[in-house]
Design a protein around this motif. Structure first.
Motif, short mmCIF file in Angstrom:
data_model
loop_
_atom_site.label_atom_id
_atom_site.label_comp_id
_atom_site.label_asym_id
_atom_site.label_seq_id
_atom_site.Cartn_x
_atom_site.Cartn_y
_atom_site.Cartn_z
N VAL A 93 -5.41 6.55 -0.79
CA VAL A 93 -4.95 5.29 -0.73
C VAL A 93 -4.27 4.41 -1.88
N PHE A 94 -3.74 3.45 -2.67
CA PHE A 94 -3.27 3.00 -3.53
C PHE A 94 -2.48 1.60 -3.30
N ARG A 138 0.95 -1.04 0.15
CA ARG A 138 0.13 0.03 -0.83
C ARG A 138 0.96 1.42 0.24
N PHE A 139 0.34 2.59 -0.86
CA PHE A 139 0.89 3.88 -0.17
C PHE A 139 -0.42 4.58 -0.17
N SER A 140 0.29 5.26 0.60
CA SER A 140 -0.80 5.66 0.84
C SER A 140 -0.12 7.42 1.13
N ILE A 168 4.67 1.98 1.99
CA ILE A 168 4.76 3.32 2.03
C ILE A 168 4.23 4.07 2.64
N GLN A 169 4.41 4.68 2.93
CA GLN A 169 3.70 6.09 3.38
C GLN A 169 4.35 7.33 3.50
N ILE A 170 3.09 8.64 3.13
CA ILE A 170 4.20 10.40 3.05
C ILE A 170 3.02 10.18 4.38
N ARG A 171 3.86 10.69 5.64
CA ARG A 171 3.17 11.22 6.93
C ARG A 171 3.96 11.71 7.78
#
Length: 235
Positions: free
Chosen positions: A231-232, A3-5, A129-132
């Motif tokens: 979310v992708f 998941r990319f989010s 992987i996430q942007i947070r």
């Protein structure tokens, strides 16, 4: 499934933020691609020619990133975003070094579409992987260093698990995030803003996907993340 989010709280500060995503599997990054080398050389030459006298920080895509840095409490003069740094380097020299196919592709597309574009080795991810915003549990290994840095709370980062891949959003990549010859499964995020260059994000995403699929025989999936869909999921 990975998941990319983008964490929803990011959109509270950057409501028009969006990310186009290309995931490519089966890319040969050991061999030098002459076609990609030519593409990078041409993109650098074209940008330098068209922007010889330009104030790079006033180009719409760069200005949007600088404004976002300010909104996030980061000084864009001290922590220059990746696309501004790349453009200034090309404006001065008219060229960029050839690193490897993945890095060269990212640089060529960044210059052509005037968008920040990263590259992450999917096989090195600790799950998703996430942007947070960072927490003190996160850690970062600077490029070329051996000593791990602890992270302050509240800094926007690209992160997998507690391993920060890119500090200060799109400022500095980690040693852990370095693309090597062994990289064959890549996630390319293309950062933009719907109200400034959202259409360019989608155009760049689709052009990169076609090239990777048609010219390199990769298995490719694409996604798009914004405040309406953060979310992708991908294989």
């Amino acid at each position: 499934m990975k998941r990319f989010s983008v964490e929803n709280t990011v959109f509270e500060q950057l409501p028009d933020y969006c990310v186009g995503v290309v995931v490519a599997r089966g890319l040969d990054n050991h061999s030098r691609s002459e076609a990609v080398s030519r593409m990078l050389d041409q993109a650098a030459a074209d940008f330098a020619q068209a922007n010889r006298e330009a104030n790079v920080r006033e180009l719409p895509g760069v200005k949007a990133c600088r404004d976002a840095f300010l909104a996030l409490g980061m000084n864009p003069n001290k922590f220059m975003c990746s696309i501004e740094s790349l453009m200034k380097r090309v404006q001065k020299s008219g060229a960029l070094p050839h690193i490897n196919t993945v890095v060269d592709l990212g640089n060529a597309f960044s210059l052509t579409y005037q968008l920040p574009m990263g590259a992450h080795d999917v096989d090195k991810l600790e799950g998703d992987i996430q942007i947070r915003f960072s927490t003190p549990e996160d850690h970062f290994l600077p490029m070329g260093e051996e000593a791990m840095e602890t992270m302050p709370a509240g800094e926007l980062v690209y992160v997998s698990g507690h391993t920060v891949k890119t500090r200060r959003w799109i400022w500095r990549q980690s040693e852990d995030g370095k693309i090597t010859g062994d990289t064959s499964h890549v996630l390319f995020p293309i950062d933009g803003f719907r109200n400034v260059n959202g259409a360019d994000v989608l155009t760049a995403r689709d052009a990169l996907a076609r090239l990777l699929e048609q010219d390199f025989g990769c298995q490719v999936v694409t996604g798009y993340v914004d405040s309406g869909n953060n979310v992708f999921d991908f294989e």
